[in-house]
Design a protein around this motif. Structure first.
Motif, short mmCIF file in Angstrom:
data_model
loop_
_atom_site.label_atom_id
_atom_site.label_comp_id
_atom_site.label_asym_id
_atom_site.label_seq_id
_atom_site.Cartn_x
_atom_site.Cartn_y
_atom_site.Cartn_z
N CYS A 147 0.87 -1.23 -0.05
CA CYS A 147 -0.15 -0.11 -0.11
C CYS A 147 0.83 1.30 0.12
N ASN A 148 2.38 0.91 0.19
CA ASN A 148 2.99 2.19 0.00
C ASN A 148 3.16 2.73 -1.01
N PRO A 149 2.72 4.15 -1.55
CA PRO A 149 3.02 4.40 -2.91
C PRO A 149 4.26 4.69 -3.55
N PHE A 150 5.34 4.58 -2.50
CA PHE A 150 6.60 4.61 -3.23
C PHE A 150 7.35 3.40 -3.39
N TYR A 151 6.48 2.21 -3.11
CA TYR A 151 6.99 1.05 -3.35
C TYR A 151 6.70 0.67 -4.64
N ASN A 152 7.80 0.18 -5.48
CA ASN A 152 7.42 -0.36 -6.92
C ASN A 152 7.07 -2.02 -6.71
N PRO A 153 5.85 -2.33 -7.01
CA PRO A 153 5.73 -3.94 -7.04
C PRO A 153 6.77 -4.55 -8.00
N GLY A 154 7.09 -5.77 -7.03
CA GLY A 154 8.36 -6.33 -7.93
C GLY A 154 9.82 -6.14 -7.38
N ASP A 155 9.79 -4.95 -6.67
CA ASP A 155 11.22 -4.49 -6.11
C ASP A 155 11.13 -5.49 -4.97
N THR A 156 12.85 -5.75 -4.61
CA THR A 156 12.91 -6.14 -3.16
C THR A 156 12.26 -5.44 -2.09
N ILE A 157 11.82 -6.04 -1.02
CA ILE A 157 11.37 -5.27 0.09
C ILE A 157 12.30 -4.51 1.00
N GLN A 158 12.26 -3.20 1.02
CA GLN A 158 13.33 -2.72 1.94
C GLN A 158 12.53 -1.67 2.93
N SER A 159 11.44 -2.21 3.54
CA SER A 159 10.60 -1.56 4.43
C SER A 159 11.20 -1.48 6.04
N LYS A 160 11.45 -0.69 6.89
CA LYS A 160 11.93 -0.69 8.17
C LYS A 160 10.63 -1.33 8.94
N ALA A 161 9.46 -1.08 8.80
CA ALA A 161 8.59 -1.59 9.39
C ALA A 161 8.29 -3.10 9.04
N PHE A 162 8.22 -3.39 7.89
CA PHE A 162 8.36 -5.02 7.55
C PHE A 162 9.55 -5.72 8.15
N ASP A 163 10.64 -4.95 8.06
CA ASP A 163 12.04 -5.77 8.58
C ASP A 163 11.71 -5.76 10.09
N SER A 164 11.28 -4.93 10.85
CA SER A 164 11.04 -5.12 12.15
C SER A 164 10.03 -6.03 12.64
N ILE A 165 9.02 -6.39 11.83
CA ILE A 165 8.07 -7.54 12.21
C ILE A 165 8.69 -8.88 11.93
N VAL A 166 9.53 -9.08 10.77
CA VAL A 166 10.11 -10.17 10.40
C VAL A 166 11.11 -10.43 11.77
N SER A 167 12.02 -9.37 12.20
CA SER A 167 12.93 -9.68 13.18
C SER A 167 12.27 -10.04 14.63
N ALA A 168 11.15 -9.74 14.69
CA ALA A 168 10.47 -10.14 16.04
C ALA A 168 9.91 -11.46 15.80
N MET A 169 9.90 -12.16 14.49
CA MET A 169 9.43 -13.46 14.38
C MET A 169 11.04 -14.45 14.34
N MET A 170 11.96 -13.77 14.34
CA MET A 170 13.25 -14.68 13.90
C MET A 170 13.87 -15.01 15.44
N VAL A 171 14.70 -16.17 15.33
CA VAL A 171 15.33 -16.49 16.64
C VAL A 171 16.46 -15.33 16.95
N GLN A 172 16.86 -15.04 18.03
CA GLN A 172 17.74 -13.92 18.35
C GLN A 172 19.10 -14.69 18.21
N ALA A 173 19.96 -14.05 17.45
CA ALA A 173 21.22 -14.90 17.07
C ALA A 173 21.87 -14.62 18.68
N SER A 174 22.62 -15.69 19.07
CA SER A 174 23.54 -15.49 20.45
C SER A 174 24.89 -15.71 20.30
#
Length: 189
Positions: A162-189
């Motif tokens: 829904c972001n008007p500055f995102y071109n469909p088909g480009d790699t995702i480089q959203s900080k909000a998306f990145d933070s959601i994914v980081s919250a789901m990932m195992v924390q590296a120890s």
């Protein structure tokens, strides 16, 4: 006999219960809000042990829009695992598509288990695929928790689209998306 036992061994004596209630009242909390807060904290800590080791978003044309894996040393292995899972995703989509064309379940479930990992899949209505890889030693992970992870991922992906500055088909480089994914990932120890 059981009622007699209950009266003889209470969980809280009335005196300790009133003392606890008074302390909470002095601190500005009610017993009910504290109790629900404790339950919420308990659930949150339970989810910390159930995280993904790799999350991938694959475009309709089967090229990666986003791949994140932990640890970084196994990145090539996870790319291969995600790439391999696309065949199983296509098989499941075609099998489900023949059964029910209009009421398709987005969650594909367990795609395949390996010795070290379990691979789960999810497909949007626009044929974008999500793949989550979880450690096989994580036996306490339930199917509804995986579904919940996919729903969060799908909602965040929708926000990116829904972001008007995102071109469909480009790699995702959203900080909000990145933070959601980081919250789901195992924390590296």
């Amino acid at each position: 006999m059981l009622t007699r036992l209950k009266t003889q061994v209470p969980l809280f004596s009335m005196n300790s219960y009133t003392k606890l209630r008074e302390k909470l009242k002095l601190s500005g909390l009610s017993f009910a809000s504290t109790h629900s807060h404790v339950i919420r904290l308990g659930r949150h800590s339970r989810h910390n042990s159930k995280m993904a080791v790799c999350i991938a978003v694959i475009a309709k044309e089967n090229y990666p829009l986003f791949i994140r894996s932990v640890p970084i040393q196994n990145e090539l292995k996870f790319h291969y695992t995600v790439h391999t899972s696309l065949d199983v995703v296509e098989e499941k989509i075609s099998a489900v598509g023949k059964a029910m064309a209009d009421q398709r379940e987005l969650y594909l479930g367990l795609l395949y288990p390996t010795e070290d990992y379990k691979v789960y899949g999810y497909v949007t209505n626009s044929k974008v695929k999500f793949v989550i890889v979880v450690d096989s030693s994580n036996t306490s992970l339930r199917d509804n928790e995986i579904r919940s992870m996919f729903r969060k991922l799908h909602n965040s992906f929708t926000d990116v689209m829904c972001n008007p500055f995102y071109n469909p088909g480009d790699t995702i480089q959203s900080k909000a998306f990145d933070s959601i994914v980081s919250a789901m990932m195992v924390q590296a120890s």
